[in-house]
Design a protein around this motif. Structure first.
Motif, PDB file in Angstrom:
ATOM      1  N   ARG A  65       0.822  -1.207   0.000  1.00 23.92           N
ATOM      2  CA  ARG A  65       0.000   0.000   0.000  1.00 23.92           C
ATOM      3  C   ARG A  65       0.859   1.261   0.000  1.00 23.92           C
ATOM      4  O   ARG A  65       0.520   2.255  -0.642  1.00 23.92           O
ATOM      5  CB  ARG A  65      -0.952  -0.029   1.195  1.00 23.92           C
ATOM      6  CG  ARG A  65      -2.068  -1.071   1.019  1.00 23.92           C
ATOM      7  CD  ARG A  65      -2.812  -1.349   2.312  1.00 23.92           C
ATOM      8  NE  ARG A  65      -3.944  -2.253   2.064  1.00 23.92           N
ATOM      9  CZ  ARG A  65      -3.843  -3.568   1.970  1.00 23.92           C
ATOM     10  NH1 ARG A  65      -2.651  -4.155   2.085  1.00 23.92           N
ATOM     11  NH2 ARG A  65      -4.912  -4.325   1.746  1.00 23.92           N
ATOM     12  N   ASN A 225      -7.922   1.239   4.543  1.00 25.02           N
ATOM     13  CA  ASN A 225      -7.553   0.189   3.608  1.00 25.02           C
ATOM     14  C   ASN A 225      -6.421  -0.661   4.171  1.00 25.02           C
ATOM     15  O   ASN A 225      -6.414  -1.890   4.039  1.00 25.02           O
ATOM     16  CB  ASN A 225      -7.154   0.810   2.269  1.00 25.02           C
ATOM     17  CG  ASN A 225      -6.818  -0.238   1.230  1.00 25.02           C
ATOM     18  OD1 ASN A 225      -5.651  -0.572   1.022  1.00 25.02           O
ATOM     19  ND2 ASN A 225      -7.836  -0.761   0.559  1.00 25.02           N
ATOM     20  N   THR A 228      -7.810  -2.889   6.859  1.00 27.87           N
ATOM     21  CA  THR A 228      -8.573  -3.976   6.232  1.00 27.87           C
ATOM     22  C   THR A 228      -7.651  -5.116   5.817  1.00 27.87           C
ATOM     23  O   THR A 228      -7.991  -6.296   5.969  1.00 27.87           O
ATOM     24  CB  THR A 228      -9.338  -3.453   5.006  1.00 27.87           C
ATOM     25  OG1 THR A 228     -10.240  -2.429   5.416  1.00 27.87           O
ATOM     26  CG2 THR A 228     -10.114  -4.574   4.331  1.00 27.87           C
TER      27      THR A 228
END
Length: 506
Positions: A65, A225, A228
């Motif tokens: 990410r 995110n 998650t």
């Protein structure tokens, strides 16, 4: 990719060299008795939580990410994301640290319930745990900074950090006379190393022109995110640690020294895993993330094939040596001082059992990043859950007949089950497609491994006759002879296989 992996692997090998010196000193001064068992549990506790909340889980969720934010949104967005995650990490670790310091005896009793019948042993282990546990907060921050560096293609400082752990513990052993026991000295060495490792990667981050600041935690879209993906990754890392917790729990009920036997065998088993598996996996994750972000699926599959080939090529000589001659290896490395013949035999039995699963564990370090690079941290958790259930169930079945060696063998079986499930699932989504070159090379190294085992077994008798050739290190010459025989046979057959493979491909 291989140049970066060689850099990480080389630094990891240097760290393992210092780690070997540390373990030799520990074996000679601590042996494999109650004091050693107390330190091993106190040392394992923060490292269990480190493996769950930092390292594998954190890198799996954070690095892809961060790399995606850096590639698509620029350095400013990546920096903000990193700062948010750092703040949340430090807050969560601070809460966990306070709880661990307050409830240390309960935590130790849960991890090593066999110690509950020995109050002095339990009290000593809890005392040592209070010293070592703050290491977790420091190393969690270090892991985040290392992830940032890896995303910027800077691997050296992060790979060097573990060297400082070993140096600090060696220094602590040398100053052990200033502490109540050798175990206390080692515990303080672990804590000091946490500050040193964090300082090293932070310095390298600032030197590279990247910076992170502290801010109040914010639940931005990027952070949500991350969380998650982090949740399933934590469950995945926890699955591995559940099996390791089971080892410590069950070993605490076995004869004194069993926890230490597993520790010393694991140290040898971890050498190829760290130098090869972790090094390749560390470099492979951002490489695959960038290729998938660019929709280069064919390139990602090719990188995975080559990574698996290379990782197994470098791992299988260790498998041959640990499986065919664990006793001489353990005796040469640790068999001195308080580490007597019984300790050598105990650690050797565990090492031989671990050897069966070593190829699978190293391959997992290549296959798992293929899921994480695409943002899928849930699928590996599901596969690991099945493997962990089988692993723990097998531990209970084998411990009665094979004691600590049964625990190690169950770990190996669990690794193969995990790998088989992930390979099947990855092939279904077309993320792994072994090509002709892959199968030829795997066949080649498998034959080379069989030849290495045969050479090692053939050399055992003559090597035993060389015992005592070096009076100060009586077991070194036999182990060296056995190792040379195995390596030469492996190299000869692997080289021949390489030539044949090139002709077949040509």
């Amino acid at each position: 990719m291989w140049r970066k992996a060689a850099s990480v692997g080389g630094l990891t090998l240097l760290s393992r060299a210092f780690g070997f010196v540390r373990d030799v000193m520990m074996a000679a001064l601590l042996g494999a008795g109650p004091l050693a068992d107390a330190f091993m549990v106190a040392f394992r506790l923060p490292n269990h939580f480190r493996a769950i909340f930092a390292e594998g889980a954190f890198n799996a969720a954070f690095v892809p990410r961060y790399a995606r934010a850096l590639t698509r949104d620029g350095e400013g967005a990546a920096k903000a994301f990193g700062e948010d995650v750092l703040s949340i990490t430090l807050l969560a670790q601070a809460v966990l640290l306070v709880a661990a310091l307050i409830f240390a005896p309960l935590v130790v009793a849960a991890l090593a319930p066999g110690f509950a019948d020995d109050p002095p042993q339990l009290a000593l282990t809890a005392e040592l745990t209070r010293i070592t546990f703050p290491y977790l907060l420091l190393i969690s921050a270090m892991t985040l900074v290392a992830g940032v560096l890896n995303a910027h293609d800077r691997f050296a400082a992060a790979a060097s950090a573990s060297i400082l752990l070993n140096i600090c513990m060696i220094a602590a052993l040398m100053a052990a006379g200033w502490f109540p026991t050798v175990a206390h000295a080692l515990a303080w060495g672990v804590l000091v190393s946490g500050f040193a490792q964090l300082a090293l990667v932070w310095w390298d981050m600032r030197r590279s022109g990247v910076s992170l600041g502290l801010r109040l935690p914010r639940l931005t879209a990027n952070v949500k995110n991350f969380l998650t993906g982090f949740g399933p990754a934590v469950l995945g890392s926890a699955g591995v640690q559940i099996a390791m917790f089971a080892d410590t729990i069950l070993a605490s009920f076995l004869p004194s020294g069993s926890v230490s036997y597993l520790y010393y065998a694991d140290r040898l088993y971890q050498l190829p895993l760290a130098v090869v598996g972790i090094a390749v996996g560390t470099v492979l994750l951002p490489e695959l993330a960038r290729r998938l972000a660019s929709d280069d699926l064919a390139g990602a599959r090719d990188r995975l094939n080559r990574a698996l080939e290379g990782a197994l090529l470098m791992t299988l000589p260790f498998v041959a040596l640990f499986a065919a001659a664990p006793g001489p290896v353990v005796a040469a490395l640790f068999g001195r001082g308080a580490f007597d013949a019984a300790a050598v035999a105990g650690a050797a039995a565990a090492l031989q059992a671990y050897a069966f699963g070593l190829p699978a564990v190293v391959a997992l370090r290549c296959v798992t990043p293929a899921f994480h690079a695409s943002g899928d941290t849930a699928t590996p958790v599901k596969a690991l859950a099945v493997a962990t259930i089988a692993n723990v169930a097998l531990k209970f079945l084998l411990i009665g007949s094979f004691l600590h060696a049964g625990l190690a063998f169950a770990t190996s079986v669990g690794a193969w089950i995990n790998l088989a499930l992930l390979v099947v699932l990855l092939r279904r989504r077309d993320g792994f497609s072994p090509d002709r070159r892959f199968w030829i090379n795997i066949a080649s190294v498998t034959i080379a491994t069989a030849a290495s085992v045969a050479a090692i077994l053939w050399s055992l008798e003559s090597a035993h006759a060389a015992r005592g050739l070096i009076p100060a290190f009586p077991d070194l010459a036999p182990a060296a002879m056995i190792g040379v025989a195995g390596v030469l046979a492996y190299a000869a057959f692997a080289a021949a296989g390489y030539v044949i493979a090139r002709r077949l491909r040509g």
